[in-house]
Design a protein around this motif. Sequence first.
Motif, PDB file in Angstrom:
ATOM      1  N   LEU A 163       0.826  -1.206   0.000  1.00 52.06           N
ATOM      2  CA  LEU A 163       0.000   0.000   0.000  1.00 52.06           C
ATOM      3  C   LEU A 163       0.862   1.260   0.000  1.00 52.06           C
ATOM      4  O   LEU A 163       0.539   2.253  -0.655  1.00 52.06           O
ATOM      5  CB  LEU A 163      -0.931  -0.004   1.211  1.00 52.06           C
ATOM      6  N   LEU A 164       1.972   1.217   0.730  1.00 52.48           N
ATOM      7  CA  LEU A 164       2.880   2.362   0.758  1.00 52.48           C
ATOM      8  C   LEU A 164       3.475   2.629  -0.619  1.00 52.48           C
ATOM      9  O   LEU A 164       3.693   3.779  -1.000  1.00 52.48           O
ATOM     10  CB  LEU A 164       3.997   2.114   1.768  1.00 52.48           C
TER      11      LEU A 164
ATOM     12  N   VAL B 180     -21.123   7.502  -2.767  1.00 57.61           N
ATOM     13  CA  VAL B 180     -20.788   8.927  -2.904  1.00 57.61           C
ATOM     14  C   VAL B 180     -19.714   9.286  -1.881  1.00 57.61           C
ATOM     15  O   VAL B 180     -19.892   9.111  -0.682  1.00 57.61           O
ATOM     16  CB  VAL B 180     -22.030   9.810  -2.690  1.00 57.61           C
ATOM     17  N   GLY B 181     -18.591   9.769  -2.373  1.00 53.12           N
ATOM     18  CA  GLY B 181     -17.506  10.158  -1.486  1.00 53.12           C
ATOM     19  C   GLY B 181     -16.623   9.014  -1.042  1.00 53.12           C
ATOM     20  O   GLY B 181     -15.686   9.223  -0.265  1.00 53.12           O
ATOM     21  N   ASN B 182     -16.921   7.812  -1.517  1.00 49.32           N
ATOM     22  CA  ASN B 182     -16.109   6.652  -1.147  1.00 49.32           C
ATOM     23  C   ASN B 182     -14.706   6.809  -1.742  1.00 49.32           C
ATOM     24  O   ASN B 182     -14.562   6.974  -2.955  1.00 49.32           O
ATOM     25  CB  ASN B 182     -16.768   5.377  -1.661  1.00 49.32           C
ATOM     26  N   PRO B 183     -13.656   6.758  -0.911  1.00 50.36           N
ATOM     27  CA  PRO B 183     -12.301   7.000  -1.419  1.00 50.36           C
ATOM     28  C   PRO B 183     -11.708   5.843  -2.194  1.00 50.36           C
ATOM     29  O   PRO B 183     -10.620   5.963  -2.765  1.00 50.36           O
ATOM     30  CB  PRO B 183     -11.502   7.260  -0.143  1.00 50.36           C
ATOM     31  N   GLY B 184     -12.379   4.708  -2.237  1.00 49.75           N
ATOM     32  CA  GLY B 184     -11.844   3.553  -2.946  1.00 49.75           C
ATOM     33  C   GLY B 184     -11.361   2.477  -1.995  1.00 49.75           C
ATOM     34  O   GLY B 184     -11.060   2.739  -0.821  1.00 49.75           O
ATOM     35  N   PHE B 185     -11.277   1.241  -2.516  1.00 44.72           N
ATOM     36  CA  PHE B 185     -10.975   0.110  -1.632  1.00 44.72           C
ATOM     37  C   PHE B 185      -9.580   0.193  -1.034  1.00 44.72           C
ATOM     38  O   PHE B 185      -9.376  -0.152   0.141  1.00 44.72           O
ATOM     39  CB  PHE B 185     -11.131  -1.206  -2.393  1.00 44.72           C
ATOM     40  N   LEU B 186      -8.575   0.615  -1.803  1.00 46.25           N
ATOM     41  CA  LEU B 186      -7.213   0.647  -1.284  1.00 46.25           C
ATOM     42  C   LEU B 186      -7.088   1.598  -0.088  1.00 46.25           C
ATOM     43  O   LEU B 186      -6.389   1.299   0.887  1.00 46.25           O
ATOM     44  CB  LEU B 186      -6.235   1.049  -2.384  1.00 46.25           C
TER      45      LEU B 186
END
Length: 299
Positions: A133-134, A218-224
């Motif tokens: 992730l980093l 709405v506004g979901n930053p994404g799964f990662l």
Amino acid sequence: MVGLCAVAFSIWLLYNELRGISLEDLGDSLAAIPAHRWLLAAASSALAYAALAGYDHIALTHLGRRVPFGFITLCSFTTYALSHNIGGSVLSGAVIRYRAYASQGLSAQEVGVLVALCSFTFALGAVMLTAFLLIIEPQVFDNFLDFLPVSATRLSGFVILLLVALYVFGSWLRLRPLKLGKFAIHYPRLPIVARQLLIAPVELIGAAGIIYFALPEVGNPGFLVVLGVFVVSFSAALISHAPGGLGVLEIVFLAGLSQMDPVAVLAALLVFRLFYLIVPLAFALVIVLFFERAQFGRS
């Protein structure tokens, strides 16, 4: 005591953070979750607990002990369902595992190795997942690591992966057992290491999926992003020893998703607690009752 103090402090922080939110707002957020996303959250929970069973399978394979597959799966499920709710998961999980595996002929030393390897497997997988992730999405941890520039964050990810690679290299070398008095610590073989590197990330992805699917689109930053915040929050909850990570998980998660509506985040965390903690706890208590009844009948 540490866990209870963590709960009290976190609830105080939550009160100051969410005192303007009403139960009606929270109920509306829960009602707004579509039915298909409830099903996806439930499926994510099933994936997480299926992966959790893999921890015990890996450890018993390393020990060379043969225990019925169904027994291992039920024991692992019960252990994590209870220890996650009780808090102090390493110690509480050790007690539950010893009670169960002693009936299968495992010694206290073998159960100790099993508990240690399960804990190490989780830590190894969480660290490796954090490293990826980093490297891929370093901004995921911006709310936690503001003091580090993006380049340094990516570099730390590569450093972590290098350490994981050294662990794999040690298995490939087939290092001799480390002897500590009467005890000998055997380095896991490559097939076991490969399973270690797979099982914890799958479990964390499944658990994070519960929250991801419960969040509004709405506004979901994404799964990662959700996955990265979950790894930090869940690790903090485990370290705090708070029963069920109560308060700790919520306050860290709200900090990690500060750009989202806090009511929606809190509703998603309630869904997580339902599928990952409360429902498994109910099943685990039934399993314990049947197990203890069987043990009493044998005695």
